[in-house]
Design a protein around this motif. Structure first.
Motif, mmCIF file in Angstrom:
data_model
loop_
_atom_site.group_PDB
_atom_site.id
_atom_site.type_symbol
_atom_site.label_atom_id
_atom_site.label_comp_id
_atom_site.label_asym_id
_atom_site.label_seq_id
_atom_site.Cartn_x
_atom_site.Cartn_y
_atom_site.Cartn_z
ATOM 1 N N GLY A 9 0.717 -1.154 -0.091
ATOM 2 C CA GLY A 9 0.110 0.017 0.133
ATOM 3 C C GLY A 9 0.964 1.187 -0.131
ATOM 4 N N ARG A 10 0.352 2.319 0.488
ATOM 5 C CA ARG A 10 1.138 3.617 0.542
ATOM 6 C C ARG A 10 2.399 3.458 1.283
ATOM 7 N NH1 ARG A 10 -2.843 7.099 3.260
ATOM 8 N NH2 ARG A 10 -3.579 5.133 4.375
ATOM 9 N N MET A 11 2.321 3.147 2.472
ATOM 10 C CA MET A 11 3.717 3.059 3.104
ATOM 11 C C MET A 11 4.502 2.198 2.749
ATOM 12 S SD MET A 11 3.823 5.423 5.502
ATOM 13 C CE MET A 11 2.789 6.673 6.368
ATOM 14 N N GLY A 12 4.188 0.768 2.471
ATOM 15 C CA GLY A 12 5.183 -0.456 2.052
ATOM 16 C C GLY A 12 5.731 0.305 0.472
ATOM 17 N N THR A 13 4.831 0.960 -0.418
ATOM 18 C CA THR A 13 5.462 1.368 -1.344
ATOM 19 C C THR A 13 6.392 2.434 -1.224
ATOM 20 O OG1 THR A 13 3.446 0.541 -2.779
ATOM 21 C CG2 THR A 13 4.633 2.254 -3.536
ATOM 22 N N ALA A 14 6.128 3.327 -0.368
ATOM 23 C CA ALA A 14 7.071 4.277 -0.030
ATOM 24 C C ALA A 14 8.661 4.010 0.366
ATOM 25 C CB ALA A 14 6.554 5.352 0.874
ATOM 26 N N PHE A 15 8.498 2.868 1.626
ATOM 27 C CA PHE A 15 9.616 2.287 2.058
ATOM 28 C C PHE A 15 10.347 1.446 0.667
ATOM 29 C CE2 PHE A 15 7.817 3.387 6.102
ATOM 30 C CZ PHE A 15 8.977 3.146 7.004
ATOM 31 N N GLY A 16 9.642 0.566 0.061
ATOM 32 C CA GLY A 16 10.272 -0.049 -0.993
ATOM 33 C C GLY A 16 10.901 0.867 -2.014
ATOM 34 N N PHE A 17 10.247 1.989 -2.398
ATOM 35 C CA PHE A 17 11.032 2.798 -3.559
ATOM 36 C C PHE A 17 12.403 3.285 -2.780
ATOM 37 C CE2 PHE A 17 11.820 6.971 -4.836
ATOM 38 C CZ PHE A 17 11.996 6.717 -6.155
ATOM 39 N N GLN A 18 12.323 3.881 -1.524
ATOM 40 C CA GLN A 18 13.614 4.335 -0.984
ATOM 41 C C GLN A 18 14.538 3.242 -1.023
ATOM 42 O OE1 GLN A 18 12.635 7.815 -1.429
ATOM 43 N NE2 GLN A 18 14.339 7.750 -0.006
ATOM 44 N N LEU A 19 14.190 2.026 -0.331
ATOM 45 C CA LEU A 19 15.315 1.078 -0.227
ATOM 46 C C LEU A 19 15.713 0.526 -1.552
ATOM 47 C CD1 LEU A 19 13.388 -0.956 2.659
ATOM 48 C CD2 LEU A 19 15.559 0.189 2.668
ATOM 49 N N ALA A 20 14.891 0.267 -2.455
ATOM 50 C CA ALA A 20 15.267 -0.262 -3.703
ATOM 51 C C ALA A 20 16.241 1.278 -4.566
ATOM 52 C CB ALA A 20 14.086 -0.436 -4.718
ATOM 53 N N ARG A 21 15.880 2.116 -4.419
ATOM 54 C CA ARG A 21 16.691 3.141 -4.993
ATOM 55 C C ARG A 21 18.094 3.234 -4.242
ATOM 56 N NH1 ARG A 21 14.775 9.433 -5.054
ATOM 57 N NH2 ARG A 21 15.529 9.310 -3.038
ATOM 58 N N ALA A 22 18.155 2.748 -3.051
ATOM 59 C CA ALA A 22 19.468 2.786 -2.302
ATOM 60 C C ALA A 22 20.101 1.575 -2.693
ATOM 61 C CB ALA A 22 19.091 2.877 -0.870
#
Length: 164
Positions: A9-22
């Motif tokens: 959802g919103r939070m999981g996607t936000a965390f996923g984006f930041q972690l994948a981008r890192a």
């Protein structure tokens, strides 16, 4: 690191984006239209057009020795996940959702040595499947009990605060 996120959802996607981008390997566990969208895109996209490559699955593979599993579903959905989380070969399981309920049952289910807890304070929305998130405005941060996860999220450009 291999970091699975249960809840896209919103939070999981936000965390996923930041972690994948890192640079982390990030599969998201999702369902329905969200699962289909993540599989088709092979990435999380922001409303600003940035992309971070992720994979998507219907369920967590408990045989994978994940460095961590972040649980970002709603509190009332966690109970059904506890048997899978208990069976998981994950080194660490981080419960990241807001609840007023006691946390001991989650710790007992997965083992005190693997369980940690966090409280995300930020905003995230999905607009046509694309994420717009803010965890950097004044007063916003993810409060975590595990110093190693504080470091991991901080390195992924998310404001974090260690609260044992």
């Amino acid at each position: 690191m291999k970091i699975a996120i249960i809840g896209a959802g919103r939070m999981g996607t936000a965390f996923g984006f930041q972690l994948a981008r890192a640079g982390h390997e990030v599969p998201l566990v999702a369902r329905g239209e969200r699962l289909a969208r993540l599989r088709a895109d092979g990435a999380i996209e922001t409303v600003a057009g940035e992309r971070a490559t992720v994979s998507a699955a219907e369920a967590l593979d408990p045989s994978v020795p994940w460095d961590g599993v972040l649980v970002t579903v709603l509190a009332h959905q966690v109970g059904a996940l506890l048997p899978t989380l208990k069976a998981s070969a994950a080194r660490s399981i981080v419960f990241l959702f807001n609840t007023l309920a006691p946390l001991q049952s989650y710790r007992d289910a997965v083992g005190a040595e693997r369980a940690s807890f966090g409280f995300p304070v930020g905003t995230a929305v999905l607009v046509d499947g694309k994420v717009k998130a803010n965890f950097t405005a004044p007063g916003m941060a993810t409060y975590l009990g595990d110093a190693a996860w504080v470091k991991t999220l901080h390195e992924a450009k998310m404001r974090t605060v260690h609260m044992p």
